[in-house]
Design an enzyme around this catalytic site. Structure first.
Site, PDB file in Angstrom:
ATOM      1  N   SER A  60       1.484  -7.980   0.597  1.00 21.54           N
ATOM      2  CA  SER A  60       0.911  -9.269   1.912  1.00 21.54           C
ATOM      3  C   SER A  60       1.847  -8.793   3.088  1.00 21.54           C
ATOM      4  O   SER A  60       1.692  -9.495   4.334  1.00 21.54           O
ATOM      5  CB  SER A  60       0.608 -10.731   1.288  1.00 21.54           C
ATOM      6  OG  SER A  60      -0.784 -10.859   0.539  1.00 21.54           O
ATOM      7  N   ALA A 119       1.689  -1.642  -1.505  1.00 20.55           N
ATOM      8  CA  ALA A 119       0.794  -3.077  -2.153  1.00 20.55           C
ATOM      9  C   ALA A 119      -0.872  -3.291  -1.823  1.00 20.55           C
ATOM     10  O   ALA A 119      -1.060  -3.066  -0.545  1.00 20.55           O
ATOM     11  CB  ALA A 119       2.006  -4.142  -2.585  1.00 20.55           C
ATOM     12  N   HIS A 120      -1.333  -4.210  -2.121  1.00 18.82           N
ATOM     13  CA  HIS A 120      -2.430  -5.098  -2.202  1.00 18.82           C
ATOM     14  C   HIS A 120      -2.352  -5.946  -0.640  1.00 18.82           C
ATOM     15  O   HIS A 120      -1.094  -6.836  -0.480  1.00 18.82           O
ATOM     16  CB  HIS A 120      -2.848  -5.816  -3.353  1.00 18.82           C
ATOM     17  CG  HIS A 120      -2.004  -7.092  -3.740  1.00 18.82           C
ATOM     18  ND1 HIS A 120      -1.751  -8.244  -3.482  1.00 18.82           N
ATOM     19  CD2 HIS A 120      -0.883  -7.231  -4.500  1.00 18.82           C
ATOM     20  CE1 HIS A 120      -1.500  -9.065  -4.044  1.00 18.82           C
ATOM     21  NE2 HIS A 120       0.003  -8.083  -4.458  1.00 18.82           N
ATOM     22  N   ASN A 121      -3.223  -6.075   0.396  1.00 19.17           N
ATOM     23  CA  ASN A 121      -2.925  -6.952   1.250  1.00 19.17           C
ATOM     24  C   ASN A 121      -1.575  -6.569   2.117  1.00 19.17           C
ATOM     25  O   ASN A 121      -1.449  -7.167   3.110  1.00 19.17           O
ATOM     26  CB  ASN A 121      -3.173  -8.438   0.910  1.00 19.17           C
ATOM     27  CG  ASN A 121      -4.253  -9.143   0.390  1.00 19.17           C
ATOM     28  OD1 ASN A 121      -4.138  -8.622  -0.843  1.00 19.17           O
ATOM     29  ND2 ASN A 121      -5.233  -9.205   1.101  1.00 19.17           N
ATOM     30  N   ARG A 145      -6.076  -1.556  -3.155  1.00 24.41           N
ATOM     31  CA  ARG A 145      -6.640  -2.836  -2.837  1.00 24.41           C
ATOM     32  C   ARG A 145      -6.156  -4.232  -3.333  1.00 24.41           C
ATOM     33  O   ARG A 145      -5.423  -4.059  -3.095  1.00 24.41           O
ATOM     34  CB  ARG A 145      -7.933  -2.320  -3.444  1.00 24.41           C
ATOM     35  CG  ARG A 145      -8.105  -3.003  -5.117  1.00 24.41           C
ATOM     36  CD  ARG A 145      -9.308  -2.845  -5.591  1.00 24.41           C
ATOM     37  NE  ARG A 145     -10.601  -2.862  -5.331  1.00 24.41           N
ATOM     38  CZ  ARG A 145     -11.048  -2.315  -4.956  1.00 24.41           C
ATOM     39  NH1 ARG A 145     -10.663  -0.626  -4.921  1.00 24.41           N
ATOM     40  NH2 ARG A 145     -12.522  -2.108  -4.122  1.00 24.41           N
TER      41      ARG A 145
END
Length: 346
Positions: free
Chosen positions: A260, A240-242, A219
């Site tokens: 990201s 991974a996140h974003n 998330r």
């Protein structure tokens, strides 16, 4: 499940040569098939097996010429490979056609369940969850609070979907995959320890996505980790996140994409690729297996290889030079000796 050659020919718009009443109940490779099996011949390299196979029915191309008599009943179609693909899909649909609510399972009273939904034993569906029509939630799945599933979503056994995540339509997620676990966010403290950064975003998975077994999609810290329409993720991948993965991109097993990073549409990422965080991968990029991408790729449609990754053609030339290094070293040593002797003469 049993079908006659005649029934199969109707499904495939083919023509029967041989006994239309012969029945088959399993699929098999042409070289391994036994009586009662259905097989196919699409690659000319395997033509020899057409005359020796024990299969009861074989699907072949319309233009298939016979050099010898065959025992099997033939179904002739425009494209044998496409035909067997259609049959495999029909078989899979029949095999996985489950409906109803098995017990014991838990469905929160506030959850909204669509029509023709299957919920397997020991599944958990939390508060305010919305499940669309024709979904299949296999045993031991966990769907947390406020999750939204579109229509025709299949979650195989043991899939976990954390709170607030949103899944579109026509999605398949295989066993052991986790959607929406916390991103890897920790802030270093002055005493050398780390403080956890709460991850309050979610994961959005758009339509027509398939995700393999034991893959994780974290998330977002804030906002959303986004898997765009038509993406295909293999087993054992870390997203991974974003991260955002563009439409129709495919990613092979054991790849890790750090936080990201944005991967463009129609990219192909090989197995065991590592991609650092906060970079962008251009549309149509092809990254070869075991490459390490440490910087933004801006050129569209280019192939990359190596660690750190650089253009594939350059990498291949470098490999040729590396293989020649021992011989080059020998030549340099010989040249140095010649130069030394020439200096002595002067």
């Amino acid at each position: 499940m049993q079908f006659t050659a005649h029934e199969l020919s109707l499904m495939l718009n083919g023509t029967v040569e041989g006994d239309p009443s012969v029945a088959v109940n399993q699929l098999a490779k042409i070289e391994e098939a036994q009586a009662g099996s259905l097989s196919f011949l699409a690659n000319p390299k395997y033509e020899q097996y057409l005359y020796t196979t024990n299969a009861s029915v074989v699907i072949v191309n319309n233009d298939q010429a016979l050099a010898q008599p065959v025992k099997a009943t033939l179904i002739k179609v425009p494209n044998a490979y496409s035909a067997i693909t259609i049959l495999l899909e029909k078989y899979n649909t029949i095999k996985l056609n489950k409906t109803g609510i098995e017990q014991p399972c838990f469905i929160h009273p506030s959850a909204k369940i669509g029509e023709n939904v299957y919920v397997g034993a020991f599944a958990y569906i939390g508060p305010n969850v919305k499940v669309g029509d024709n979904c299949k939630i296999y045993p031991n799945c966990f769907i947390a609070d406020d999750v939204i599933l579109g229509s025709n979503v299949t979650l195989f056994p043991g899939v976990k979907v954390y709170f607030d995540c949103v899944l579109g339509n026509n999605i398949i997620i295989h066993s052991g995959t986790v959607i929406g676990a916390d991103g890897f966010g920790f802030a270093p403290a002055g005493d050398g320890t780390y403080t956890k950064i709460s991850q309050i975003g979610n994961v959005i998975i758009e339509d027509d996505v398939e995700i393999g077994s034991n893959t994780t999609v974290d998330r977002a810290t804030m906002g959303s980790t986004i898997i765009r329409k038509g993406v295909k993720l293999d087993n054992l991948i870390q997203i991974a996140h974003n991260v955002e993965i563009g439409a129709n991109t495919v990613v092979a097993a054991q790849t890790g994409i750090s936080g990201s990073t944005k991967v463009g549409e129609n990219c192909i990422v090989g197995g065991q690729v590592g991609i650092v965080g906060h970079i962008t991968i251009a549309k149509g990029s092809q990254i070869q297996a075991q490459s390490g991408v440490s910087r933004t790729i801006t050129e569209e449609g280019k192939k990359w290889m190596g660690s750190p990754a650089f253009p594939l053609n350059d990498h291949m030339r470098s490999q040729i030079v590396i293989n020649r290094l021992p011989a080059l070293e020998k030549r340099i040593n010989e040249l140095e000796k010649i130069i030394t002797e020439l200096k002595k003469v002067q």
